[in-house]
Design a protein around this motif. Structure first.
Motif, short mmCIF file in Angstrom:
data_model
loop_
_atom_site.label_atom_id
_atom_site.label_comp_id
_atom_site.label_asym_id
_atom_site.label_seq_id
_atom_site.Cartn_x
_atom_site.Cartn_y
_atom_site.Cartn_z
N UNK A 149 0.87 -1.17 0.00
CA UNK A 149 0.00 0.00 0.00
C UNK A 149 0.91 1.22 0.00
N UNK A 150 0.75 2.07 -1.01
CA UNK A 150 1.57 3.28 -1.08
C UNK A 150 0.77 4.49 -0.63
N UNK A 151 1.34 5.25 0.29
CA UNK A 151 0.69 6.48 0.75
C UNK A 151 1.62 7.64 0.42
N UNK A 199 0.01 -4.46 -11.28
CA UNK A 199 0.94 -5.53 -10.91
C UNK A 199 2.37 -5.08 -11.19
N UNK A 200 3.21 -5.21 -10.19
CA UNK A 200 4.60 -4.77 -10.36
C UNK A 200 5.57 -5.54 -9.51
N UNK A 201 6.56 -4.83 -9.00
CA UNK A 201 7.67 -5.51 -8.32
C UNK A 201 8.05 -4.77 -7.03
N UNK A 202 8.98 -5.38 -6.30
CA UNK A 202 9.66 -4.66 -5.23
C UNK A 202 10.45 -3.54 -5.89
N UNK A 210 6.36 -9.93 -7.86
CA UNK A 210 5.22 -10.62 -7.24
C UNK A 210 4.42 -9.67 -6.35
N UNK A 211 4.37 -8.41 -6.77
CA UNK A 211 3.74 -7.40 -5.92
C UNK A 211 2.48 -6.84 -6.57
N UNK A 212 1.38 -6.86 -5.81
CA UNK A 212 0.20 -6.12 -6.22
C UNK A 212 0.25 -4.78 -5.50
N UNK A 213 0.24 -3.73 -6.30
CA UNK A 213 0.36 -2.38 -5.74
C UNK A 213 -1.00 -1.72 -5.59
N UNK A 214 -1.16 -1.01 -4.47
CA UNK A 214 -2.30 -0.13 -4.25
C UNK A 214 -1.73 1.21 -3.81
#
Ligand SMILES: [Zn+2]
Length: 255
Positions: A149-151, A199-202, A210-214
């Protein structure tokens, strides 16, 4: 006699330095950086099997997205009683480690909140705009999949949660401090919780895809002094440049 003494001393120094670097437990963790020969342009050469030159990397510029009214609000289960276990300066960022308790549900699967950390300035761009700070809340499933989760934070009024967090700073590089206090992560979220997802990465080695980003569209407020304080304890510009979208679908929730 003095000459012999100093030669002996030099020998000790040389030997101990050699031993230290060979046995440094953190060597693997700290071999990359945000500038120079171990900087982002060289991450893909640093170790075998990393995915830093992959096609589905993060961060990205959040642009060319489509609004999706079918996306639900994030299914967050954050309790005000969950404890922050510790804080550490790992040489790349300041990271707060959580005890088990907080989680989110995504695709009927549980992802536990493990830690959050900071990038200054932000890594993701929102329609080309880079905010002064991005916070990453890292959640992992039992199978090792990741939801972050990106803030975004913009400079504004003082943030009380930040005041609490910064009480445990400064920390020397590789130093950690026990906190063992409850923290309501909910208090750091923006009011409007519409989010971008893709869908992205570290964003750090091994850059695993293997990262789902929000990423929340609305930034939170943090005072200039609070941003400055964090900046002083992290490597300068601890962000990775944005990567190509490469046909990936970016959605923006609308509720
Ligand atoms: Zn991060």
């Amino acid at each position: 006699m003095n000459k012999i003494k100093s030669i002996f001393l030099i020998l000790i120094v040389v030997t101990s330095c050699g031993t230290e670097s060979a046995t440094d437990k953190n060597a693997n963790q700290n071999h990359w950086s945000y500038e120079g020969e171990t900087g982002p342009e060289h991450w893909d050469e640093l170790e075998k099997n990393n995915q830093c030159s992959g096609l589905f990397q993060s961060p990205i510029n959040l642009v060319n997205f489509s609004e999706d009214k079918n996306l639900n609000p994030l299914d967050l289960h954050y309790a005000d009683s969950t404890k922050i276990h510790s804080v550490e300066n790992n040489g790349h960022t300041i990271k707060y480690n959580f005890e088990k308790g907080d989680y989110l549900i995504y695709n009927d699967k549980r992802f536990n909140l493990v830690q959050f950390h900071f990038h200054e300035p932000a890594e993701h761009l929102i329609e080309g705009v880079r905010y002064p700070l991005e916070i990453h809340l890292v959640h992992t499933s039992e199978e090792g999949e990741i939801c972050v989760l990106g803030i975004m934070a913009k400079e504004g009024k003082n943030s009380e949660p930040f005041e609490f967090l910064e009480r445990f700073l400064p920390l020397e590089q590789d130093e950690s401090k026990l906190i063992n206090k409850s923290f309501d992560i909910q208090s750091t979220l923006p009011e409007n919780q519409n989010y971008f997802t893709y869908k992205g990465s570290l964003t750090t080695p091994p850059c695993t895809e293997n990262v789902t980003w929000f990423v929340f569209k609305e930034p939170i407020n943090v005072s200039e002094a609070q941003v400055e304080l964090l900046r002083g304890f992290m490597p300068i510009n601890n962000y990775r440049d944005h990567k190509p979208q490469n046909g990936r679908i970016i959605k923006l929730s609308h509720f």
